[in-house]
Design a protein around this motif. Structure first.
Motif, PDB file in Angstrom:
ATOM      1  N   UNK A  41      27.525 -30.042  43.645  1.00  0.00           N
ATOM      2  CA  UNK A  41      26.590 -30.188  44.762  1.00  0.00           C
ATOM      3  C   UNK A  41      25.180 -29.743  44.470  1.00  0.00           C
ATOM      4  N   UNK A  42      24.864 -29.455  43.202  1.00  0.00           N
ATOM      5  CA  UNK A  42      23.510 -29.025  42.857  1.00  0.00           C
ATOM      6  C   UNK A  42      22.522 -30.184  42.978  1.00  0.00           C
ATOM      7  N   UNK A  43      21.273 -29.839  43.230  1.00  0.00           N
ATOM      8  CA  UNK A  43      20.211 -30.846  43.366  1.00  0.00           C
ATOM      9  C   UNK A  43      19.178 -30.758  42.258  1.00  0.00           C
ATOM     10  N   UNK A  44      19.064 -29.594  41.618  1.00  0.00           N
ATOM     11  CA  UNK A  44      18.119 -29.471  40.505  1.00  0.00           C
ATOM     12  C   UNK A  44      18.728 -28.607  39.416  1.00  0.00           C
ATOM     13  N   UNK A  45      18.158 -28.711  38.238  1.00  0.00           N
ATOM     14  CA  UNK A  45      18.654 -27.984  37.070  1.00  0.00           C
ATOM     15  C   UNK A  45      17.476 -27.284  36.418  1.00  0.00           C
ATOM     16  N   UNK A  46      17.690 -26.050  35.999  1.00  0.00           N
ATOM     17  CA  UNK A  46      16.612 -25.231  35.440  1.00  0.00           C
ATOM     18  C   UNK A  46      17.057 -24.597  34.139  1.00  0.00           C
ATOM     19  N   UNK A  47      16.071 -24.209  33.348  1.00  0.00           N
ATOM     20  CA  UNK A  47      16.338 -23.560  32.068  1.00  0.00           C
ATOM     21  C   UNK A  47      15.153 -22.659  31.747  1.00  0.00           C
ATOM     22  N   UNK A  48      15.402 -21.593  31.004  1.00  0.00           N
ATOM     23  CA  UNK A  48      14.369 -20.642  30.609  1.00  0.00           C
ATOM     24  C   UNK A  48      14.144 -20.745  29.109  1.00  0.00           C
ATOM     25  N   UNK A  49      12.887 -20.624  28.692  1.00  0.00           N
ATOM     26  CA  UNK A  49      12.595 -20.771  27.263  1.00  0.00           C
ATOM     27  C   UNK A  49      11.416 -19.885  26.887  1.00  0.00           C
ATOM     28  N   UNK A  50      11.617 -19.039  25.878  1.00  0.00           N
ATOM     29  CA  UNK A  50      10.517 -18.197  25.405  1.00  0.00           C
ATOM     30  C   UNK A  50       9.451 -19.078  24.757  1.00  0.00           C
TER      31      UNK A  50
END
Length: 241
Positions: free
Chosen positions: A200-209
């Motif tokens: 049911x997610x609507x967006x996807x995120x990620x972290x990057x140095x």
């Protein structure tokens, strides 16, 4: 995505063992799981006395004094710099609507969503410095999956995804050196997106140095856009005691 939503998703999908309120701070006990689950964050305006109180609490817990600097923490950042704290790991948070990563199907036997992690996934993570303490962080997340990638008929990489409300965050993407620069990380991200859509997610995120130029380039090529930044301020234990 506003900054409050972003950092709530970070905390929920890569959770500390404990969060300890202390005056205008949230202190974290990460049990060795890395900076993100060990850094103090400000919840209100702070002064020099507050900083010293946070330092003493972290020292008492046997932790290196470490602060995460988020948008809006500019005054705190300057105060810590004046106290000799050094900058560490400037990081960009990226986000993308789920639909933008589920437009292309993942080829058969390219990526599998699996929880609990298989031994080969743990081995791949270990090669990238992701050991038992970070696996314990993953286990604390509520809605989660691991992702095993295969390429050239061999194990190629691993990743971790977890859900907070309508946001999926992907962490711990590690591709074996011999399998890099062949698009494997992109398939890991797409597999995470398909899994997240089912939740049911609507967006996807990620972290990057910022220092990881190749990964930043990858996320931009997939259509991810920056939605926030943070960095750390730290001192070695002997510099504070």
């Amino acid at each position: 995505m506003n900054h409050d939503m972003l950092f709530a998703a970070i905390d929920a999908t890569w959770p500390a063992a404990r969060q300890i309120p202390l005056g205008p701070w949230i202190l974290r006990d990460g049990e060795g799981g890395g900076k993100r689950v060990s850094a103090a964050t400000a919840t209100a305006e702070v002064g020099p006395t507050d900083i010293r109180e946070a330092e003493e609490a972290m020292l008492h817990a046997g932790q290196q004094p470490l602060f995460m600097i988020r948008p809006g923490d500019e005054v705190l950042d300057e105060m810590l710099q004046a106290r000799g704290y050094r900058t560490l790991d400037p990081t960009t948070a990226y986000s993308l609507p789920i639909a933008r990563l589920t437009d292309v199907p993942v080829p058969r036997v390219t990526a599998f969503c699996i929880w609990e992690p298989l031994a080969i996934m743990e081995e791949i993570w270990a090669q990238g410095g992701i050991g038992p303490e970070r696996l314990a962080v993953m286990a604390r997340a509520e809605v989660k999956t691991g992702i095993l990638a295969r390429w050239n008929e061999k194990p190629a990489g691993a990743g971790f995804a977890a859900l907070h409300r309508k946001t999926c965050m992907v962490h711990a993407v590690e591709i074996l050196p011999a399998q890099r620069r062949q698009g494997v990380a992109g398939w890991v991200m797409r597999a995470a997106a398909f899994w997240a859509r089912e939740q049911g997610a609507e967006d996807i995120s990620v972290l990057c140095v910022e220092a990881n130029v190749a990964a930043n380039r990858l996320y931009s090529s997939l259509g991810f856009v920056p939605v926030g930044q943070y960095h750390y301020r730290y001192k070695d234990l002997q510099e504070v005691q």
